[in-house]
Design a protein around this motif. Sequence first.
Motif: not given
Length: 337
Positions: A89-110
């Motif tokens: 579940w590691s990929p899904a867990f860390y992806a959840s942080h990024a998707f929430l940020a994108l949903l709120k209109g924040a930028k996401v830097l991997i």
Amino acid sequence: MRVFISGYYGFGNLGDEMLLDALRALLIEYGFRRDELVVLSASPKETEREHALSSFKRGNLLRLFAEIKRGDLLISGPGGLFQDSTGPWSPAFYASHAFLALLKGAKVLIYGQSLGPIKRRVNLLLVRFLLSKASLVVLRDESMSDMVPRNKLLFTPDPAFILSVGEVSGLRDGIGIVFRRWKWDLESLLRVLVKMGFPLTLISFQAEREREDGIRLSKMYGLPFLTPSNWAEALRVLSTFKLVIGMRLHSLIMSAMTFTPFIGISYDPKVRSLCELLKMPFLESPRETFAFSGYIRDIMIKWDRKSEGLKCEVEILREKVRSVFTRSLNLLLGREA
């Protein structure tokens, strides 16, 4: 503007805590204030105490959703987060942080990540989709980089290289072995080393998980066993050896930073990438004991040349980390065409 930092923080892993300090240094050097940085951590109080940064529980998605705003930045990394070899579940867990940020209109830097290994198709699809939606992706090696859109992709050396080492020990002796729990038969390598007659020391970078194994091996082979409490102490320890054999990526990076030749145990493609970059040997199978002995003899004979080569390479990598990070944030913040 606030910067939220998502990674494997708060677990007592020296390599990941080192990466957090490196990222903090880069952000402050760029111009962010310390109070603008927020870490998603497994142990927020420990993170606040050790890194002097604001922190909250990494699993508290409701709080992340409430606090992150349009125009903020979420940095996913550094580290090896998008892989499923340590947990499905590691990929899904860390992806959840990024998707929430994108949903709120924040930028996401991997940032500063190694991708993979990813064995499960659902994780592969999820990570590929996230990489297509991220604002920018900065990887530390080419593994699985073909999943990233070319117009969003940059490469950086491991961010840990920018940290200050301090004075390197002038007195060196023996071999340090940084081990970890993995599929390798560590004892077969220890038997080879014991026969070669070099003084040996066992070292753990995550003592909470590895103390029992370290004590057992220490008693079995009559070896010292060290558990550095932080990455700065680990650097000092590794600088006292003539050679380091590392089963953790950041044990090899710390060795390079202290100009200590090393042999990597390639449990992951990122280890092989680093060894090839720094022209250091590595093992991909525990059965390579004959080559193992040869690598050790070669390094001991050519020690001065190997150490000086690392010194030159590390200085180049340190400057490249800074320049790539500056360019990355300039691109994200519209300060560079």
